[in-house]
Scaffold this motif. Structure first.
Motif, PDB file in Angstrom:
ATOM      1  N   ALA A 167       0.824  -1.202   0.000  1.00 15.80           N
ATOM      2  CA  ALA A 167       0.000   0.000   0.000  1.00 15.80           C
ATOM      3  C   ALA A 167       0.860   1.254   0.000  1.00 15.80           C
ATOM      4  CB  ALA A 167      -0.935  -0.013   1.213  1.00 15.80           C
ATOM      5  N   ASP A 168       2.054   1.159   0.578  1.00 13.10           N
ATOM      6  CA  ASP A 168       2.999   2.270   0.570  1.00 13.10           C
ATOM      7  C   ASP A 168       4.407   1.694   0.648  1.00 13.10           C
ATOM      8  OD1 ASP A 168       3.294   1.480   3.244  1.00 13.10           O
ATOM      9  OD2 ASP A 168       2.028   3.099   4.013  1.00 13.10           O
ATOM     10  N   ALA A 169       5.398   2.587   0.648  1.00 13.49           N
ATOM     11  CA  ALA A 169       6.787   2.132   0.629  1.00 13.49           C
ATOM     12  C   ALA A 169       7.143   1.345   1.887  1.00 13.49           C
ATOM     13  CB  ALA A 169       7.718   3.325   0.463  1.00 13.49           C
ATOM     14  N   ARG A 170       6.571   1.734   3.022  1.00 16.45           N
ATOM     15  CA  ARG A 170       6.877   1.020   4.260  1.00 16.45           C
ATOM     16  C   ARG A 170       6.380  -0.429   4.189  1.00 16.45           C
ATOM     17  NH1 ARG A 170       5.040   2.701  10.448  1.00 16.45           N
ATOM     18  NH2 ARG A 170       5.864   0.808  11.451  1.00 16.45           N
ATOM     19  N   GLU A 171       5.173  -0.631   3.710  1.00 17.67           N
ATOM     20  CA  GLU A 171       4.626  -1.982   3.616  1.00 17.67           C
ATOM     21  C   GLU A 171       5.426  -2.822   2.623  1.00 17.67           C
ATOM     22  OE1 GLU A 171       0.527  -3.753   1.885  1.00 17.67           O
ATOM     23  OE2 GLU A 171       0.281  -2.440   3.653  1.00 17.67           O
ATOM     24  N   ALA A 172       5.815  -2.225   1.518  1.00 17.26           N
ATOM     25  CA  ALA A 172       6.619  -2.947   0.533  1.00 17.26           C
ATOM     26  C   ALA A 172       7.971  -3.315   1.116  1.00 17.26           C
ATOM     27  CB  ALA A 172       6.793  -2.091  -0.716  1.00 17.26           C
ATOM     28  N   ALA A 173       8.588  -2.401   1.872  1.00 16.20           N
ATOM     29  CA  ALA A 173       9.881  -2.679   2.496  1.00 16.20           C
ATOM     30  C   ALA A 173       9.763  -3.796   3.527  1.00 16.20           C
ATOM     31  CB  ALA A 173      10.435  -1.415   3.132  1.00 16.20           C
ATOM     32  N   GLU A 174       8.680  -3.802   4.301  1.00 13.43           N
ATOM     33  CA  GLU A 174       8.498  -4.845   5.316  1.00 13.43           C
ATOM     34  C   GLU A 174       8.329  -6.222   4.662  1.00 13.43           C
ATOM     35  OE1 GLU A 174       5.208  -3.387   7.560  1.00 13.43           O
ATOM     36  OE2 GLU A 174       6.453  -2.142   8.888  1.00 13.43           O
ATOM     37  N   ALA A 175       7.619  -6.289   3.545  1.00 10.72           N
ATOM     38  CA  ALA A 175       7.469  -7.561   2.833  1.00 10.72           C
ATOM     39  C   ALA A 175       8.825  -8.034   2.303  1.00 10.72           C
ATOM     40  CB  ALA A 175       6.469  -7.404   1.690  1.00 10.72           C
ATOM     41  N   HIS A 176       9.607  -7.103   1.792  1.00  9.18           N
ATOM     42  CA  HIS A 176      10.956  -7.431   1.317  1.00  9.18           C
ATOM     43  C   HIS A 176      11.832  -7.912   2.476  1.00  9.18           C
ATOM     44  CE1 HIS A 176      14.760  -6.981  -0.864  1.00  9.18           C
ATOM     45  NE2 HIS A 176      15.202  -6.274   0.161  1.00  9.18           N
ATOM     46  N   ASP A 177      11.723  -7.258   3.623  1.00  4.08           N
ATOM     47  CA  ASP A 177      12.510  -7.655   4.789  1.00  4.08           C
ATOM     48  C   ASP A 177      12.177  -9.080   5.214  1.00  4.08           C
ATOM     49  OD1 ASP A 177      13.475  -5.097   4.708  1.00  4.08           O
ATOM     50  OD2 ASP A 177      12.371  -4.389   6.479  1.00  4.08           O
ATOM     51  N   LEU A 178      10.891  -9.402   5.259  1.00  2.24           N
ATOM     52  CA  LEU A 178      10.468 -10.735   5.673  1.00  2.24           C
ATOM     53  C   LEU A 178      11.018 -11.800   4.729  1.00  2.24           C
ATOM     54  CD1 LEU A 178       8.769 -12.507   7.556  1.00  2.24           C
ATOM     55  CD2 LEU A 178       6.797 -12.059   6.070  1.00  2.24           C
ATOM     56  N   PHE A 179      10.908 -11.541   3.449  1.00  2.00           N
ATOM     57  CA  PHE A 179      11.420 -12.492   2.454  1.00  2.00           C
ATOM     58  C   PHE A 179      12.931 -12.663   2.600  1.00  2.00           C
ATOM     59  CE2 PHE A 179      13.377 -13.196  -1.712  1.00  2.00           C
ATOM     60  CZ  PHE A 179      12.771 -14.388  -2.082  1.00  2.00           C
ATOM     61  N   THR A 180      13.662 -11.554   2.764  1.00  2.00           N
ATOM     62  CA  THR A 180      15.120 -11.623   2.847  1.00  2.00           C
ATOM     63  C   THR A 180      15.576 -12.304   4.130  1.00  2.00           C
ATOM     64  OG1 THR A 180      15.242  -9.577   1.541  1.00  2.00           O
ATOM     65  CG2 THR A 180      17.242 -10.261   2.686  1.00  2.00           C
ATOM     66  N   ARG A 195      14.090 -14.691   5.681  1.00  2.00           N
ATOM     67  CA  ARG A 195      13.924 -16.129   5.477  1.00  2.00           C
ATOM     68  C   ARG A 195      14.967 -16.678   4.512  1.00  2.00           C
ATOM     69  NH1 ARG A 195       7.338 -16.113   4.582  1.00  2.00           N
ATOM     70  NH2 ARG A 195       6.726 -15.917   6.795  1.00  2.00           N
ATOM     71  N   LEU A 196      15.214 -15.942   3.442  1.00  2.00           N
ATOM     72  CA  LEU A 196      16.136 -16.421   2.412  1.00  2.00           C
ATOM     73  C   LEU A 196      17.564 -16.472   2.937  1.00  2.00           C
ATOM     74  CD1 LEU A 196      16.350 -17.198  -0.635  1.00  2.00           C
ATOM     75  CD2 LEU A 196      16.886 -14.783  -1.073  1.00  2.00           C
ATOM     76  N   ALA A 197      17.963 -15.451   3.680  1.00  2.00           N
ATOM     77  CA  ALA A 197      19.350 -15.349   4.132  1.00  2.00           C
ATOM     78  C   ALA A 197      19.547 -15.816   5.567  1.00  2.00           C
ATOM     79  CB  ALA A 197      19.819 -13.897   3.992  1.00  2.00           C
ATOM     80  N   SER A 198      18.481 -16.263   6.204  1.00  2.00           N
ATOM     81  CA  SER A 198      18.562 -16.673   7.623  1.00  2.00           C
ATOM     82  C   SER A 198      19.214 -15.581   8.461  1.00  2.00           C
ATOM     83  CB  SER A 198      19.358 -17.984   7.748  1.00  2.00           C
ATOM     84  OG  SER A 198      18.736 -19.023   7.035  1.00  2.00           O
ATOM     85  N   ASP A 199      18.775 -14.368   8.209  1.00  2.00           N
ATOM     86  CA  ASP A 199      19.314 -13.206   8.935  1.00  2.00           C
ATOM     87  C   ASP A 199      18.168 -12.511   9.665  1.00  2.00           C
ATOM     88  OD1 ASP A 199      20.505 -10.941   9.878  1.00  2.00           O
ATOM     89  OD2 ASP A 199      21.136 -10.156   7.932  1.00  2.00           O
ATOM     90  N   PRO A 200      17.958 -12.831  10.956  1.00  2.00           N
ATOM     91  CA  PRO A 200      16.816 -12.247  11.674  1.00  2.00           C
ATOM     92  C   PRO A 200      16.937 -10.747  11.904  1.00  2.00           C
ATOM     93  CG  PRO A 200      18.241 -13.465  13.167  1.00  2.00           C
ATOM     94  CD  PRO A 200      18.751 -13.737  11.796  1.00  2.00           C
ATOM     95  N   ASN A 201      18.118 -10.184  11.689  1.00  2.00           N
ATOM     96  CA  ASN A 201      18.331  -8.759  11.952  1.00  2.00           C
ATOM     97  C   ASN A 201      18.180  -7.886  10.706  1.00  2.00           C
ATOM     98  OD1 ASN A 201      19.004  -9.205  14.736  1.00  2.00           O
ATOM     99  ND2 ASN A 201      21.031  -9.917  14.068  1.00  2.00           N
ATOM    100  N   PHE A 202      17.938  -8.518   9.547  1.00  3.65           N
ATOM    101  CA  PHE A 202      17.803  -7.717   8.325  1.00  3.65           C
ATOM    102  C   PHE A 202      16.564  -6.847   8.409  1.00  3.65           C
ATOM    103  CE2 PHE A 202      16.264  -6.904   4.071  1.00  3.65           C
ATOM    104  CZ  PHE A 202      17.404  -6.459   3.420  1.00  3.65           C
ATOM    105  N   ARG A 203      16.731  -5.560   8.134  1.00  5.10           N
ATOM    106  CA  ARG A 203      15.582  -4.653   8.239  1.00  5.10           C
ATOM    107  C   ARG A 203      15.832  -3.395   7.415  1.00  5.10           C
ATOM    108  NH1 ARG A 203      15.019  -5.404  12.849  1.00  5.10           N
ATOM    109  NH2 ARG A 203      13.085  -6.580  12.939  1.00  5.10           N
ATOM    110  N   SER A 204      14.823  -2.952   6.686  1.00  9.05           N
ATOM    111  CA  SER A 204      14.891  -1.666   5.990  1.00  9.05           C
ATOM    112  C   SER A 204      14.645  -0.549   6.989  1.00  9.05           C
ATOM    113  CB  SER A 204      13.841  -1.608   4.879  1.00  9.05           C
ATOM    114  OG  SER A 204      14.072  -2.604   3.903  1.00  9.05           O
ATOM    115  N   VAL A 205      15.261   0.599   6.721  1.00 10.25           N
ATOM    116  CA  VAL A 205      15.128   1.756   7.626  1.00 10.25           C
ATOM    117  C   VAL A 205      14.730   2.975   6.796  1.00 10.25           C
ATOM    118  CG1 VAL A 205      16.815   0.837   9.254  1.00 10.25           C
ATOM    119  CG2 VAL A 205      17.584   2.332   7.387  1.00 10.25           C
ATOM    120  N   PRO A 206      14.109   3.975   7.439  1.00  8.87           N
ATOM    121  CA  PRO A 206      13.762   5.197   6.704  1.00  8.87           C
ATOM    122  C   PRO A 206      14.998   5.873   6.134  1.00  8.87           C
ATOM    123  CG  PRO A 206      12.629   5.098   8.823  1.00  8.87           C
ATOM    124  CD  PRO A 206      13.635   3.993   8.832  1.00  8.87           C
ATOM    125  N   ILE A 207      14.836   6.474   4.971  1.00 10.14           N
ATOM    126  CA  ILE A 207      15.932   7.223   4.359  1.00 10.14           C
ATOM    127  C   ILE A 207      15.919   8.627   4.938  1.00 10.14           C
ATOM    128  CG2 ILE A 207      16.907   8.104   2.212  1.00 10.14           C
ATOM    129  CD1 ILE A 207      15.577   5.815   0.738  1.00 10.14           C
TER     130      ILE A 207
END
Length: 238
Positions: A135-148, A150-162
């Motif tokens: 719905a917005d950039a934050r929601e898209a970033a959170e979906a990307h974070d969740l996928f990454t 799981r893919l990279a087994s990195d629980p600390n991966f997270r997008s942050v505001p620019i």
């Protein structure tokens, strides 16, 4: 003065002196005729000639009349399906790149540049743009974070505001970087590699993308090169 006069003895000419040898039998399956020359063939079947690369493969091409097409290795590259607000001149200025090679679509839209117009053999610098769900950039970033995560087994991966770019988010892993951009009715994801551009240059590109007016899907292209003004119509010959 006496001497022996005798007819010279007939002799076979040296193999290299034969010039009128009969051509090989065309029914001989060991050979293949090609114009006036003959080549050894495997099992009587000639090696097919290599097909020339399709337009845009390995070199820029504008013969499609729609875009400057380029892909390093895709066998049949195609123009990007939608204009996403990139301005080639902004990217060149922000990143110190001299030559725009072109675009091609492969899951996302890739844009290719060279740092030096005289460079030969250097791999192109690339940037990619795509539309992503959210719905917005934050929601898209959170979906990307969740996928990454799981893919990279990195629980600390997270997008942050620019910082300084309201509503936009970014993240990075290894040498890949992603930004999720507001400003349109759909969210755009911008991807680049470490070393492709300075941090200041990337910020300039992102700011321009956020401010760029939305181009509706299906809109005709104004120019073969993103961001350029429309080409003037051809003048009638007088």
């Amino acid at each position: 003065m006496g001497g022996l006069a005798a007819c010279p003895q007939a002799s076979e000419p040296a193999p290299e002196s034969r010039r009128d040898d009969a051509p090989p039998n065309p029914n001989d399956k060991r050979i293949v005729a090609d114009t006036a020359d003959y080549y050894v063939a495997e099992n009587g079947v000639p090696n097919p000639p290599k097909e020339p690369p399709s337009p845009g493969t390995g070199r820029p091409d504008e013969s499609n009349g729609n875009c400057r097409l380029f892909a390093p290795e895709l066998s049949e590259p195609e123009c990007c399906t939608r204009q996403l607000g990139l301005d080639v001149e902004v990217v060149k200025r922000a990143c110190g790149l001299k030559l725009y090679l072109g675009e091609s679509f492969h899951a996302t839209c890739g844009y290719y540049f060279l740092p030096d117009a005289e460079a030969s053999g250097a791999p192109p610098t690339w940037f990619r743009l795509s539309l992503v769900r959210g719905a917005d950039a934050r929601e898209a970033a959170e979906a990307h974070d969740l996928f990454t995560r799981r893919l990279a087994s990195d629980p600390n991966f997270r997008s942050v505001p620019i910082p300084g770019l309201a509503g936009a988010y970014w993240s990075e892993q290894d040498d890949l970087h992603w930004a999720f951009l507001p400003g349109w009715s759909v969210v755009r994801q911008f991807t680049w590699q470490t070393g492709a551009c300075s941090d200041e240059g990337i910020r300039e590109i992102l700011e321009h993308l956020v401010d760029a007016p939305e181009i509706p899907a299906g809109s005709p292209r104004l120019s073969k090169i993103p961001g350029q003004p429309p080409a003037p119509p051809p003048t009638a010959a007088g």
